[in-house]
Write a protein that holds these residues in place. Sequence first.
Motif, PDB file in Angstrom:
ATOM      1  N   HIS A  72       0.817  -1.216   0.000  1.00  0.00           N
ATOM      2  CA  HIS A  72       0.000   0.000   0.000  1.00  0.00           C
ATOM      3  C   HIS A  72       0.847   1.260   0.000  1.00  0.00           C
ATOM      4  O   HIS A  72       0.541   2.215  -0.713  1.00  0.00           O
ATOM      5  CB  HIS A  72      -0.921  -0.019   1.215  1.00  0.00           C
ATOM      6  CG  HIS A  72      -1.630   1.275   1.464  1.00  0.00           C
ATOM      7  ND1 HIS A  72      -2.735   1.639   0.742  1.00  0.00           N
ATOM      8  CD2 HIS A  72      -1.381   2.287   2.315  1.00  0.00           C
ATOM      9  CE1 HIS A  72      -3.144   2.832   1.163  1.00  0.00           C
ATOM     10  NE2 HIS A  72      -2.345   3.235   2.111  1.00  0.00           N
ATOM     11  N   ILE A  73       1.893   1.291   0.814  1.00  0.00           N
ATOM     12  CA  ILE A  73       2.607   2.561   0.953  1.00  0.00           C
ATOM     13  C   ILE A  73       3.457   2.835  -0.287  1.00  0.00           C
ATOM     14  O   ILE A  73       3.917   1.919  -0.968  1.00  0.00           O
ATOM     15  CB  ILE A  73       3.445   2.644   2.248  1.00  0.00           C
ATOM     16  CG1 ILE A  73       4.611   1.676   2.243  1.00  0.00           C
ATOM     17  CG2 ILE A  73       2.578   2.409   3.458  1.00  0.00           C
ATOM     18  CD1 ILE A  73       5.505   1.839   3.460  1.00  0.00           C
ATOM     19  N   GLY A  74       3.635   4.102  -0.562  1.00  0.00           N
ATOM     20  CA  GLY A  74       4.331   4.485  -1.780  1.00  0.00           C
ATOM     21  C   GLY A  74       5.811   4.195  -1.724  1.00  0.00           C
ATOM     22  O   GLY A  74       6.466   3.942  -2.724  1.00  0.00           O
ATOM     23  N   MET A  75       6.394   4.260  -0.539  1.00  0.00           N
ATOM     24  CA  MET A  75       7.844   4.145  -0.375  1.00  0.00           C
ATOM     25  C   MET A  75       8.168   3.002   0.575  1.00  0.00           C
ATOM     26  O   MET A  75       8.614   3.221   1.704  1.00  0.00           O
ATOM     27  CB  MET A  75       8.384   5.454   0.220  1.00  0.00           C
ATOM     28  CG  MET A  75       8.408   6.590  -0.746  1.00  0.00           C
ATOM     29  SD  MET A  75       9.673   6.262  -1.964  1.00  0.00           S
ATOM     30  CE  MET A  75       9.837   7.840  -2.722  1.00  0.00           C
ATOM     31  N   ARG A  78      11.275   2.833   2.611  1.00  0.00           N
ATOM     32  CA  ARG A  78      11.472   3.750   3.727  1.00  0.00           C
ATOM     33  C   ARG A  78      10.728   3.289   4.972  1.00  0.00           C
ATOM     34  O   ARG A  78      10.589   4.059   5.920  1.00  0.00           O
ATOM     35  CB  ARG A  78      10.941   5.133   3.350  1.00  0.00           C
ATOM     36  CG  ARG A  78      11.816   5.884   2.391  1.00  0.00           C
ATOM     37  CD  ARG A  78      11.262   7.293   2.241  1.00  0.00           C
ATOM     38  NE  ARG A  78      11.995   8.036   1.245  1.00  0.00           N
ATOM     39  CZ  ARG A  78      11.634   9.229   0.827  1.00  0.00           C
ATOM     40  NH1 ARG A  78      10.544   9.799   1.310  1.00  0.00           N
ATOM     41  NH2 ARG A  78      12.345   9.854  -0.077  1.00  0.00           N
TER      42      ARG A  78
ATOM     43  N   CYS B  95       8.649  11.293   4.239  1.00  0.00           N
ATOM     44  CA  CYS B  95       7.324  10.721   3.966  1.00  0.00           C
ATOM     45  C   CYS B  95       7.464   9.327   3.363  1.00  0.00           C
ATOM     46  O   CYS B  95       8.285   9.085   2.481  1.00  0.00           O
ATOM     47  CB  CYS B  95       6.588  11.635   3.004  1.00  0.00           C
ATOM     48  SG  CYS B  95       5.066  10.929   2.393  1.00  0.00           S
ATOM     49  N   ILE B  96       6.677   8.396   3.876  1.00  0.00           N
ATOM     50  CA  ILE B  96       6.716   7.031   3.345  1.00  0.00           C
ATOM     51  C   ILE B  96       5.524   6.750   2.431  1.00  0.00           C
ATOM     52  O   ILE B  96       5.331   5.624   1.991  1.00  0.00           O
ATOM     53  CB  ILE B  96       6.757   5.983   4.481  1.00  0.00           C
ATOM     54  CG1 ILE B  96       5.526   6.112   5.377  1.00  0.00           C
ATOM     55  CG2 ILE B  96       8.022   6.110   5.290  1.00  0.00           C
ATOM     56  CD1 ILE B  96       5.370   4.959   6.354  1.00  0.00           C
ATOM     57  N   GLY B  97       4.700   7.750   2.211  1.00  0.00           N
ATOM     58  CA  GLY B  97       3.559   7.576   1.306  1.00  0.00           C
ATOM     59  C   GLY B  97       2.480   6.668   1.836  1.00  0.00           C
ATOM     60  O   GLY B  97       1.847   5.932   1.085  1.00  0.00           O
ATOM     61  N   CYS B  98       2.238   6.724   3.150  1.00  0.00           N
ATOM     62  CA  CYS B  98       1.258   5.799   3.723  1.00  0.00           C
ATOM     63  C   CYS B  98      -0.165   6.292   3.545  1.00  0.00           C
ATOM     64  O   CYS B  98      -1.113   5.563   3.807  1.00  0.00           O
ATOM     65  CB  CYS B  98       1.528   5.602   5.208  1.00  0.00           C
ATOM     66  SG  CYS B  98       1.146   7.057   6.194  1.00  0.00           S
ATOM     67  N   ARG B  99      -0.343   7.529   3.147  1.00  0.00           N
ATOM     68  CA  ARG B  99      -1.661   8.108   2.845  1.00  0.00           C
ATOM     69  C   ARG B  99      -2.528   8.344   4.062  1.00  0.00           C
ATOM     70  O   ARG B  99      -3.719   8.610   3.921  1.00  0.00           O
ATOM     71  CB  ARG B  99      -2.446   7.216   1.863  1.00  0.00           C
ATOM     72  CG  ARG B  99      -1.747   7.080   0.536  1.00  0.00           C
ATOM     73  CD  ARG B  99      -2.463   6.114  -0.356  1.00  0.00           C
ATOM     74  NE  ARG B  99      -1.799   6.108  -1.642  1.00  0.00           N
ATOM     75  CZ  ARG B  99      -2.397   6.337  -2.781  1.00  0.00           C
ATOM     76  NH1 ARG B  99      -3.671   6.570  -2.834  1.00  0.00           N
ATOM     77  NH2 ARG B  99      -1.728   6.334  -3.907  1.00  0.00           N
ATOM     78  N   ILE B 112      -1.005  11.953  -3.578  1.00  0.00           N
ATOM     79  CA  ILE B 112       0.281  11.258  -3.693  1.00  0.00           C
ATOM     80  C   ILE B 112       0.847  11.599  -5.071  1.00  0.00           C
ATOM     81  O   ILE B 112       0.173  11.415  -6.094  1.00  0.00           O
ATOM     82  CB  ILE B 112       0.084   9.741  -3.544  1.00  0.00           C
ATOM     83  CG1 ILE B 112      -0.330   9.400  -2.112  1.00  0.00           C
ATOM     84  CG2 ILE B 112       1.351   8.986  -3.934  1.00  0.00           C
ATOM     85  CD1 ILE B 112       0.766   9.484  -1.075  1.00  0.00           C
ATOM     86  N   LYS B 116       6.806  10.391  -7.572  1.00  0.00           N
ATOM     87  CA  LYS B 116       7.608  10.362  -6.350  1.00  0.00           C
ATOM     88  C   LYS B 116       6.983   9.498  -5.275  1.00  0.00           C
ATOM     89  O   LYS B 116       7.661   9.121  -4.310  1.00  0.00           O
ATOM     90  CB  LYS B 116       7.781  11.780  -5.801  1.00  0.00           C
ATOM     91  CG  LYS B 116       8.548  12.715  -6.708  1.00  0.00           C
ATOM     92  CD  LYS B 116       8.770  14.028  -5.972  1.00  0.00           C
ATOM     93  CE  LYS B 116       9.099  15.155  -6.917  1.00  0.00           C
ATOM     94  NZ  LYS B 116       8.779  16.465  -6.340  1.00  0.00           N
ATOM     95  N   LYS B 117       5.682   9.229  -5.391  1.00  0.00           N
ATOM     96  CA  LYS B 117       4.963   8.363  -4.447  1.00  0.00           C
ATOM     97  C   LYS B 117       4.981   8.879  -3.014  1.00  0.00           C
ATOM     98  O   LYS B 117       4.952   8.091  -2.058  1.00  0.00           O
ATOM     99  CB  LYS B 117       5.551   6.930  -4.453  1.00  0.00           C
ATOM    100  CG  LYS B 117       5.588   6.297  -5.827  1.00  0.00           C
ATOM    101  CD  LYS B 117       4.237   5.784  -6.211  1.00  0.00           C
ATOM    102  CE  LYS B 117       4.301   5.095  -7.562  1.00  0.00           C
ATOM    103  NZ  LYS B 117       3.036   5.162  -8.283  1.00  0.00           N
ATOM    104  N   ILE B 118       5.104  10.175  -2.870  1.00  0.00           N
ATOM    105  CA  ILE B 118       5.009  10.735  -1.516  1.00  0.00           C
ATOM    106  C   ILE B 118       3.878  11.756  -1.512  1.00  0.00           C
ATOM    107  O   ILE B 118       3.430  12.211  -2.564  1.00  0.00           O
ATOM    108  CB  ILE B 118       6.320  11.412  -1.081  1.00  0.00           C
ATOM    109  CG1 ILE B 118       6.743  12.447  -2.123  1.00  0.00           C
ATOM    110  CG2 ILE B 118       7.407  10.390  -0.860  1.00  0.00           C
ATOM    111  CD1 ILE B 118       7.912  13.286  -1.690  1.00  0.00           C
TER     112      ILE B 118
END
Lengths: 298, 198
Positions: A72-75, A78, B95-99, B112, B116-118
């Motif tokens: 789900h998470i974009g990164m 990280r 930012c890890i992009g967890c939304r 997002i 860059k997905k952040i």
Amino acid sequence: MESQVLYNTFQQEAFGIFIAIYFYLTGLSAGSFILSTLAYGFGMEKFKPIGRIGVVLATVLLVIAPLFLLFHIGMPLRAWHLFTYLNLSSPITWGSFLLILYPINCLIYAYFMFTEKNKLTKIFAFIGLPLAILVHGYTGFILAFGKARALWNTALMPILFLASAIVSGIALMILVYSIKERFFSKSKSINRDLVFSMGKLLAWAIVFDLFLVGCDLIVLSISHADAQAVAHLILFGKFSFLFLLVENFLGKIVPLFLLLIPRFRTLTTVIIASILVIIGIFFMRYVVVLGGEFIPLI
Amino acid sequence: MKKSSNKRLAMLFDLRKCIGCMSCVIACKSENDVPLGVWRSWVKKIEKGRFPDTREYFLPIVCNNCENPICVTVCPVNAGIKRPDGIVYIDPHRCIGCRYCMASCPYGVRYIHPEKKIAEKCFWCHHRVDAGLKPACVLACPTGAILFGDRNDPESEISKAIATNAVQVIKPEMGTSPQTFYIDLDIDTVEAKKEKKE
Ligand code: SF4
Ligand code: SF4
């Protein structure tokens, strides 16, 4: 006032299906764990045969569940930031620790269970119990902190999630236990008494769950405007089919009848009821997560 | 209002002056390199009433850079940061992009970044503000409908405008204490919703 939107942008989906699956799996895991402590923590001898299945399921599911978070998470690379830049006011931070502690405890608990060190098993059952409750309860807080989404923003969310976790955990256990005994044990026969007692537990858990869902609905439908809108969405709108028919009718009411009415009570019906419940609870997660963010904010 | 030493930046949209030209949106897109399909600012347009008693309404939307931002409260890695002058920004390296911020912000202003997905959002062009300039949208607006400045400085244009006009914020009941104000805000414009595209 009669008005028509001429132009607006669309917001991206915040949580979506992966999070629904994640909630579902942690729920199953917590439910299985809690059930396994009936024998090994609370000493209810008749539930002994499911203790081991419970802890194995709890561990395996909880190892799979966080993978969906990584999808789900974009990164995902990280993800270690979660442990270095803590924000104690965020439920996700609470979860990062629970998701580490809980499986470790599961492993220790399983180890002692399989090596038959009963005292130690008991200790780790009682350490694990609050962890299991929290590892699923915190996901309720994740949603409850979404303050603009009326379906999520209720103090009932953590307990509602726990109730459905227990419901789905018992159902999964009935299913896995029956399959294991039927096909993979020496005797190839299922202990009917045990299945029926689990069926009874399942029935009461469903009653409690239905009660909570009812409370939630009643308050939603007379609360503020956004709450009414979302109540309308799940009762009459796009999610009504899944919410009313799949989640509540097929997933709770039908199993309840199958389990409670003595004339229906056979091994087959209990197993059918469990399958229905397992499917129903999946759609409960689906409706809560995707229904909750369906109505645009602006 | 007493003059206080700390700055509190704020933005004010005078909707009586807004003509819905979207210059601010374009300025924002090019200033901040905002990709296709996402917006840091946009102008919601609605039509109210029935001919001949009808009018179009415009509602420019940006991040409110709230005083009590829920997005910062819930960010698990402290990537959302509120500066002393009130600007809420996202540390792109953290930012890890967890939304989660997108799920919790009541205004739907975060997105997002597709590559860059952040998470990103409007932060009132803090790079320009730090250089002593105004945000890009403020300069682009042809009717001067956007004011930007220090709300704690009674001499600033925005303080005077807030003091001498009836102002409103969107969804004050959310308790995030938004710092983007509107003159002539219309309830139907805020509440009109379009069915989500499938
Ligand atoms: S409008 Fe949303 S994103 Fe912006 S500061 Fe407020 S809560 Fe955060
Ligand atoms: S997407 Fe980024 S800024 Fe938003 S809550 Fe997650 S880590 Fe924080």
